[in-house]
Design a protein around this motif. Sequence first.
Motif, short mmCIF file in Angstrom:
data_model
loop_
_atom_site.label_atom_id
_atom_site.label_comp_id
_atom_site.label_asym_id
_atom_site.label_seq_id
_atom_site.Cartn_x
_atom_site.Cartn_y
_atom_site.Cartn_z
N LEU A 174 -3.13 -1.04 -1.07
CA LEU A 174 -2.43 -0.11 -0.20
C LEU A 174 -2.70 1.31 -0.66
N ALA A 175 -2.96 2.18 0.29
CA ALA A 175 -3.14 3.61 0.03
C ALA A 175 -2.21 4.36 0.98
N GLY A 176 -1.11 4.89 0.44
CA GLY A 176 -0.14 5.56 1.29
C GLY A 176 0.45 4.64 2.33
N ALA A 177 0.76 3.40 1.95
CA ALA A 177 1.35 2.38 2.83
C ALA A 177 0.39 1.87 3.89
N LYS A 178 -0.89 2.22 3.79
CA LYS A 178 -1.91 1.75 4.73
C LYS A 178 -2.82 0.73 4.04
N LEU A 179 -3.25 -0.27 4.81
CA LEU A 179 -4.17 -1.27 4.27
C LEU A 179 -5.54 -0.65 4.01
N ASN A 180 -6.11 -0.98 2.87
CA ASN A 180 -7.44 -0.50 2.53
C ASN A 180 -8.15 -1.59 1.74
#
Length: 263
Positions: A174-180
């Motif tokens: 997670l990067a800033g609550a986004k999937l990565n």
Amino acid sequence: MLFEHRDFRGFSRTIDNTGFRYFWNRYGGAEHDAFSSMRLFGRGHVGHAYAFEHINHDGRFAALNANNPGDVFWSYFGDAFNDVVSSSLVVVRDQNEIVVPLRQQVASTFASMFDAMAAGTRIARVGAPRVYGTFFPSYDNTRIFLTINQNLTVRISGWPDYDANVKYDIEFFLAGAKLNGFARWSHVWVEAGLFSQQVFDRIKGPLHAGKANLTSAVQQQLRLFSGRNFRGVYILPGPRPNMSQFGFFGHSDQEVCLVAVPQ
């Protein structure tokens, strides 16, 4: 818990998640290939216990599904799986997860990308890629990965072809609550022989460089989830568990699932 004999007898080994997402064990010495039954206590949690035939959490497995406060069990693994367990994995689940089976899409996309890269070279794929989960490997023992494992052949002028292999380990985070996600590791192997080093030196560059293309492809696919925020992401081995069943048998090559936990 894993037990030496059927019906939960003999010596036992506790595999408690201790509050983490995963808890894993590898069994050597007297515990290697020694277990015949398994019990999972849900204690109000949703999750799974996997017992694998190989030391690195792969190959055939027996699994249990916890979905209530009670316990579920294999009182006997059966003759085909008796005394073969070499590693185990406990996974704690969350509510309202998004579960995405990956094998078919990843295998198809990778094969197309690799064939385009290898066109006009002496490298060719042999069969379809294997796609599976890799859990806490010795070379990076705090991480889990989606692994793409591809057998290859390398043509040599005036000499028999060389067998080779490339593996890519993709990490999701997670990067800033986004999937990565990105391809963290690549591994290249060439069979032993008179020209092994020359073959390895020739193919290692483009194969290791393939990590960048894989990372771009992974990030492009994950844009499908860009409109949502998540608080967790992890991988399940094998097919998506049917929680209406107490357990199941499977194989690590059968499937691998990406699990995302929405905020």
